[in-house]
Enzyme design. Sequence first.
Site, PDB file in Angstrom:
ATOM      1  N   SER A 171       0.842  -1.189   0.000  1.00 58.57           N
ATOM      2  CA  SER A 171       0.000   0.000   0.000  1.00 58.57           C
ATOM      3  C   SER A 171       0.886   1.252   0.000  1.00 58.57           C
ATOM      4  CB  SER A 171      -0.958  -0.035   1.199  1.00 58.57           C
ATOM      5  OG  SER A 171      -1.990   0.911   1.046  1.00 58.57           O
ATOM      6  N   LYS A 173     -22.141  17.473   6.987  1.00 58.03           N
ATOM      7  CA  LYS A 173     -22.232  17.096   8.400  1.00 58.03           C
ATOM      8  C   LYS A 173     -22.005  15.598   8.625  1.00 58.03           C
ATOM      9  CE  LYS A 173     -27.301  16.781   8.200  1.00 58.03           C
ATOM     10  NZ  LYS A 173     -28.564  17.340   8.727  1.00 58.03           N
TER      11      LYS A 173
END
Length: 611
Positions: A402, A454
């Site tokens: 990764s 939000k």
Amino acid sequence: MNISLPKFNLKYTIIRIFAVIGFVMTLSIASGAYMTWSYLAGREIEAPKIPDSMVLKLDFTAPIVERPQGFSFALSDLLSEETQTPIMYITRALNFAKDDPRVKAIYAKFGPQQPSLVYTQEIAKELQKLREKGKATFAYADSYGDFSGTANSYLLASYFDQIWVQPIGVVGLGEKNIEAPFGKEALARLGITTDFMRRAEYKSVMESFSQDSFSEPVKENMTAMLDSLNSQTSALLAGGRKISIEQANGLLKAGPYTTKEAQAKSLVTTVGYEDEIVDLLQKQYGEKTTPVSPDTYLYFKAREREKIPAKGTIALIYAEGMITDTPDSGPSHLADSDVMATEEITKAFRQAAKDEDVKAILFRVNSPGGSPVASEKIRRALIKAKESKKPVYVSMGRVAASGGYWISMNADKIFADPATITGSIGVVAGKFVMGGLFDKIGITWDTVGDSQQKSLNSVRSPFDEVGRERMNAMLDETYKAFTDNVAAARKIPVEKMPELAKGRVYTGEQAVKIGLVDELGGLDDAVDALKKELKVSENEKMWLQQFPPEETPEMFVLRLLKRLQFGSAMFYDFASKYSSVLSAAAPLIHAATTNGQVRAELPYGFLPLAQ
């Protein structure tokens, strides 16, 4: 314009001053006490002489690590009582020992500590060279693992001529398996769910929390990787015991073994006790033969060749641990030393590129990944260093996957051990949803504001439509950058990337076949390849210098004094002088005799490379 100055805290400053002074005084008293004791005892403070007859003693009961441990205040290091041996100390010592007539034999003691398969491969390669030179080798363990499965300690011991184990012990041979826990149901019982997105289906990093078992794509990937690791285990055993692959496969399937069974199958040569093999070595090589550790032996070799002019330096930069955006100092690094120092690494590349004595850069990567932002910063530093026209090679350790692969891909050449875990070209992002847990324990929340974003930061609920769209946009861009950059760096057609990426994980043996890795080999192989590229012969000397060097106690004191709020010039001058004194005395202080065994330490950050 009002300028706000930092408040002067007299109490805090005084405490800092006295803490530093106390630290300096402790070091001074310790150094002075040692020199006084040496004088009163009538001993000359001098470096130990190189013995005419040595047994190289390898302690495999202690962990094998990537690099020398410097002066550290990380809690994990402060609490550890174990000695640690860097892998390069072991491999370089064995490499030198094979041609050194003063080294009569190699003796290794094994314990419960199991070396990684990568380190086993690197050390076994050097032991094979010793075997070809006819150097005597002895291995001992109370037990090589247990009945739980494969013991890498035995795979390594199989490369010794004499393999001892005590009567009540085990030779832990067996095929490898991959087993992982899955906590989706446990989290659900607590009222916790997950909301993770990935690119793509082989990216398994969060499956332990979001699933009840391996998904089919991940299971397929794990099976292929496991087949490669088991094949490598068979090859190691076959090479160590000089048997066929078919015989090795049969031994692995039927293990583990009791000591009697192991002796009957020629897996061990002698069933006996540690005191018996020590007596044997004493009788065979005599009392005048000195046992030496790898770091002591390398210290001797460095001193022996110190008058030979070096052809230059290879800068060794370590990238170890999780790649994060956290500062390189502060609470996170006090709590855990296994976090990559991103700023330190980028600075090291700049320094190595500018240093005229540095002829090449070797980047040793041992990381499972982490932040794409920090990974890109390190990758950029490597690319800029290549502009100095100095070759930049990567040597992958146990894992470079990764983000670990992200920071490696642009090297001029990438080396990996057959068992190195690499690839995992993919990304994952998301969050744990804690709303159910808060409901269960009676915690209520309230919100002020009604922004569209939000749900991105809320820990109470999953992503809403807007939040999911934003997360997917970020994942798409990051994944595209990852795959496009790999294609460009490794010269792989972009249209082939879907076959290689999507989060797939590979062993080094698999990765070299698809172009993600250039050559199979360990740290020493990368060093030898760099020397060839630099047209430096095997018999010519070069230095391998760590950039930046591990922090010494005197460097730590100097850094602390420089950060005092006042009087810094005076304290800096004092600290510089104190540091110079300690540095000059270090070779004398580090060299000592303990319990009749010669002990010494290498200069910080340097290792001789010439044969």
